[in-house]
Design an enzyme around this catalytic site. Structure first.
Site, mmCIF file in Angstrom:
data_model
loop_
_atom_site.group_PDB
_atom_site.id
_atom_site.type_symbol
_atom_site.label_atom_id
_atom_site.label_comp_id
_atom_site.label_asym_id
_atom_site.label_seq_id
_atom_site.Cartn_x
_atom_site.Cartn_y
_atom_site.Cartn_z
ATOM 1 N N GLU A 88 -14.367 -11.271 7.164
ATOM 2 C CA GLU A 88 -15.571 -10.417 6.643
ATOM 3 C C GLU A 88 -14.617 -9.068 6.044
ATOM 4 O O GLU A 88 -14.161 -8.389 7.200
ATOM 5 C CB GLU A 88 -16.282 -10.551 6.937
ATOM 6 C CG GLU A 88 -17.776 -10.162 6.256
ATOM 7 C CD GLU A 88 -18.906 -9.181 7.106
ATOM 8 O OE1 GLU A 88 -20.283 -9.072 6.014
ATOM 9 O OE2 GLU A 88 -18.921 -8.679 8.442
ATOM 10 N N ASP A 124 -18.581 -17.595 14.006
ATOM 11 C CA ASP A 124 -18.389 -16.723 14.145
ATOM 12 C C ASP A 124 -18.341 -15.702 15.245
ATOM 13 O O ASP A 124 -19.125 -15.400 15.982
ATOM 14 C CB ASP A 124 -20.291 -16.019 13.379
ATOM 15 C CG ASP A 124 -20.483 -15.151 12.343
ATOM 16 O OD1 ASP A 124 -19.286 -14.030 12.352
ATOM 17 O OD2 ASP A 124 -21.584 -14.144 11.590
ATOM 18 N N ASP A 173 -16.015 -11.182 11.753
ATOM 19 C CA ASP A 173 -17.401 -10.599 10.783
ATOM 20 C C ASP A 173 -16.383 -8.864 11.544
ATOM 21 O O ASP A 173 -15.245 -8.963 12.046
ATOM 22 C CB ASP A 173 -17.687 -10.490 12.174
ATOM 23 C CG ASP A 173 -19.605 -9.185 11.906
ATOM 24 O OD1 ASP A 173 -19.762 -9.321 10.849
ATOM 25 O OD2 ASP A 173 -19.906 -8.793 12.381
ATOM 26 N N HIS A 200 -27.277 -14.252 4.876
ATOM 27 C CA HIS A 200 -27.997 -13.376 5.455
ATOM 28 C C HIS A 200 -27.827 -11.648 5.154
ATOM 29 O O HIS A 200 -28.578 -11.661 6.229
ATOM 30 C CB HIS A 200 -28.182 -13.998 7.163
ATOM 31 C CG HIS A 200 -26.513 -13.244 7.790
ATOM 32 N ND1 HIS A 200 -25.013 -13.741 6.844
ATOM 33 C CD2 HIS A 200 -26.365 -12.693 8.314
ATOM 34 C CE1 HIS A 200 -24.863 -13.114 8.065
ATOM 35 N NE2 HIS A 200 -24.738 -12.041 8.384
ATOM 36 N N ASP A 201 -26.766 -11.493 4.675
ATOM 37 C CA ASP A 201 -27.419 -10.292 4.660
ATOM 38 C C ASP A 201 -27.560 -9.615 3.092
ATOM 39 O O ASP A 201 -27.721 -8.574 3.270
ATOM 40 C CB ASP A 201 -26.322 -9.604 5.004
ATOM 41 C CG ASP A 201 -25.247 -9.253 6.595
ATOM 42 O OD1 ASP A 201 -26.036 -9.659 7.082
ATOM 43 O OD2 ASP A 201 -24.063 -9.364 6.532
HETATM 44 C C1 NOJ Z 1 -21.771 -7.954 9.079
HETATM 45 C C2 NOJ Z 1 -23.245 -9.285 9.461
HETATM 46 O O1 NOJ Z 1 -22.771 -10.440 8.606
HETATM 47 C C3 NOJ Z 1 -24.030 -8.792 9.822
HETATM 48 O O2 NOJ Z 1 -25.099 -9.643 9.784
HETATM 49 C C4 NOJ Z 1 -23.955 -7.527 10.694
HETATM 50 O O3 NOJ Z 1 -25.258 -6.525 11.066
HETATM 51 C C5 NOJ Z 1 -22.853 -6.565 10.620
HETATM 52 N N1 NOJ Z 1 -21.683 -7.466 10.681
HETATM 53 C C6 NOJ Z 1 -22.811 -5.859 11.743
HETATM 54 O O4 NOJ Z 1 -21.825 -7.012 13.280
#
Ligand code: NOJ
Length: 555
Positions: A249, A95, A196, A323-324
């Site tokens: 992402e 990541d 990210d 994970h989000d």
């Molecule tokens: C996306 C990540 O998946 C998340 O967990 C993170 O808080 C934010 N980007 C900021 O890096």
């Protein structure tokens, strides 16, 4: 390389397996579970960040891109992990968080000390003449997006937490640093990179006030310069190896931009994560609300993205969980009455689409949101800020808690359930987040008596063996059906077709078979209520609760 034949597993290292009893998962823990991972026959593992970090945002606040945080292990552990995974033909995807770095990073610290080279790494701006912040932008984690830069008259931009300072990609030195990091990990045998929030790196040089929250995002999201930066990074690093897999992402992106990011001739990325389908249970587009999901909108989004990405030669990452996100099973399935069937249906709905599927650890067990009864069980900075904001807006503590409970990112960050014991076999210490429901849902039970894991194995096997799934085009079917998400996959020569029917509800709707397929001899390749078998297609099929069935028709 055929991206359509790949399946990627995601591990949140902090929550996978703790080998040393400190309550936090680690690399040696992952190494010890390789035999479990091997059973799924996935191709690559995406690991959330385990670099040196103060952990204000669980590792997305990186303080040193070149070192492993000691709480997760050592560089030797990492090298062993890469080598052992290679033995079972599994690649490593890391990541890369380059929109921002931790304010503990030496770049930020040198900038704070007044070093002009490093001050140019960040967005530092003066207050407005009237003393207001440089712009009215909001941080995605709540509050203003600007914070005072030490003892100066400047402010630094942070689109996320105040401990995550946005890096200024206009500066070629920043772009070189990013490529250097990627190349460092490539030299260690890493063949996958997840970037990210990559589509917010292209802010303008002159930052202006927004007129409203929706327009605000357009000021820094998907700007044309992002494409240029990705091309440059591609050339300077991962693009030098055609076997490398990359995924960006993309926050609030569009189909048109996602095609540009991923069509092979552009030499940018292998695929993108987009999130529109995971906002169909947001009231007015706002995350911190509670409403049942809008099935017709979910279908519409899948159909539109799949068709247009297909036509434009773009490529999608297929996923429900990460994970989000709270667990999809709680949002789109029925974790109480049909946990296994709805977990399998959700898996089928995405795994047979056009793209590359991602499985978030625990999804293959049918994990669900934890049963927490107090706000004190939650630790994530985003949900704690949101809870406070909800209270400040006038919600009762009870209502605010109910919203946090369904939306918190901690839901999916709960440690993996390995067995039914008190800490779910995750740690001998005190787990950093408390597991619940492990008596029923855990690896041990699943591998002996469960059906979900085995169903995932079948789906993965099908993707590797059926060209229709890996290479086929997409066509929406039964678009107006209020319970069934149906689609067809077909190859260029049209010799084979795959009809996929997914019942998103706990009752038994009929699905009309498209006319050109009626009365054909066919083969069921997967069905979460039965074995593969030959059938003769009639004019309609009645589906069982949360049934998924994929039928192959050969002309
Ligand atoms: C996306 C990540 O998946 C998340 O967990 C993170 O808080 C934010 N980007 C900021 O890096």
């Amino acid at each position: 390389m055929n991206l359509g034949k790949k399946v990627i597993y995601q591990i949140y290292p902090k929550s996978f397996y703790d080998s040393d009893g400190d309550g936090i998962g680690d690399l040696r823990g992952i190494i010890s579970k390789i035999p479990y991972i091997a059973k799924l026959n996935i191709d690559m593992i995406w690991f959330n960040p385990f670099f040196v970090s103060p952990q204000h945002d669980n590792g997305y606040d990186i303080a040193d891109y070149y070192r492993i945080d000691p709480r997760f292990g050592t560089m030797e552990d990492f090298e062993e992990l890469v080598a052992k995974l290679k033995e079972i033909n599994v690649g490593v995807m890391l990541d890369m968080v380059f929109n921002h770095c931790s304010t503990d990073h030496e770049w930020f610290q040198k900038a704070l000390a007044g070093d002009p080279k490093y001050m140019k790494y960040f967005y530092l701006r003066k207050a407005k003449p009237n003393g207001d912040l440089p712009t009215n932008w909001q941080s995605k984690f709540g509050g203003p997006a600007w914070k005072k830069f030490g003892d100066t008259d400047l402010y630094y931009l942070h689109l996320y937490d105040k401990s995550q300072a946005d890096l200024d990609w206009h500066n070629p030195d920043v772009r070189k640093e990013a490529a250097k990091v990627v190349n460092f990990w490539r030299d260690k045998g890493v063949t996958g990179f997840r970037f990210d929030v990559l589509n917010v790196i292209g802010k303008d040089e002159v930052l202006v006030d927004s007129t409203d929250p929706v327009q605000e995002k357009t000021l820094y999201t998907d700007t044309p310069i992002v494409q240029k930066y990705i091309k440059e990074l591609n050339q300077a690093s991962f693009g030098q190896d055609s076997e490398t897999i990359t995924v960006g992402e993309m926050s609030s992106t569009s189909i048109a931009n996602s095609i540009e990011y991923t069509k092979p001739e552009n030499h940018e990325l292998s695929m993108v994560f987009s999130f529109h389908h995971l906002k169909v249970d947001y009231e007015n587009g706002q995350k911190w609300t509670k409403k049942p999901f809008d099935f017709m909108e979910l279908k519409r989004l899948f159909n539109e993205w799949q068709s247009k990405m297909d036509q434009g030669d773009g490529w999608q990452a297929l996923f429900w969980n990460n994970h989000d996100q709270p667990w999809a099973l709680n949002r789109f399935g029925d974790p109480v009455n049909y946990r296994e069937k709805s977990a399998e249906m959700l898996a089928t709905a995405t795994h047979l689409l056009r793209g590359t599927p991602y499985i978030y650890m625990g999804e293959e067990l049918g994990m669900i949101d934890p049963h927490y009864y107090s706000i004190h069980n939650y630790v994530d900075v985003e949900c704690l800020n949101a809870y406070q904001e909800l209270i400040d807006e006038g919600h009762s503590a009870h209502d605010a808690f109910e919203i946090v409970k369904t939306k918190s990112r901690d839901n999916s960050r709960v440690p993996m359930h390995w067995d039914a014991s008190q800490n779910a076999g995750f740690t001998v210490g005190k787990p950093w987040l408390k597991p619940t429901d492990q008596q029923e849902i855990n690896v041990e039970n699943e591998l002996t008596d469960g059906e979900i894991f085995n169903y995932y194995q079948k789906l993965i096997h099908l993707r590797k063996t059926e060209d229709l799934i890996s290479d086929g085009h997409f066509q929406a079917e039964l678009e107006d059906h209020p319970q069934v998400f149906a689609y067809r996959r077909y190859l260029d020569n049209q010799a084979e077709q795959l009809l996929v029917l997914n019942n998103f509800y706990g009752y038994e709707p009929w699905a009309i078979i498209p006319e050109d397929l009626q009365n054909k001899n066919a083969h069921v390749i997967i069905d979460n209520y039965g074995e593969a078998r030959d059938i003769k297609l009639k004019d309609a099929i009645q589906l069982k609760p949360y049934q998924s069935i994929a039928i192959k028709i050969t002309k």
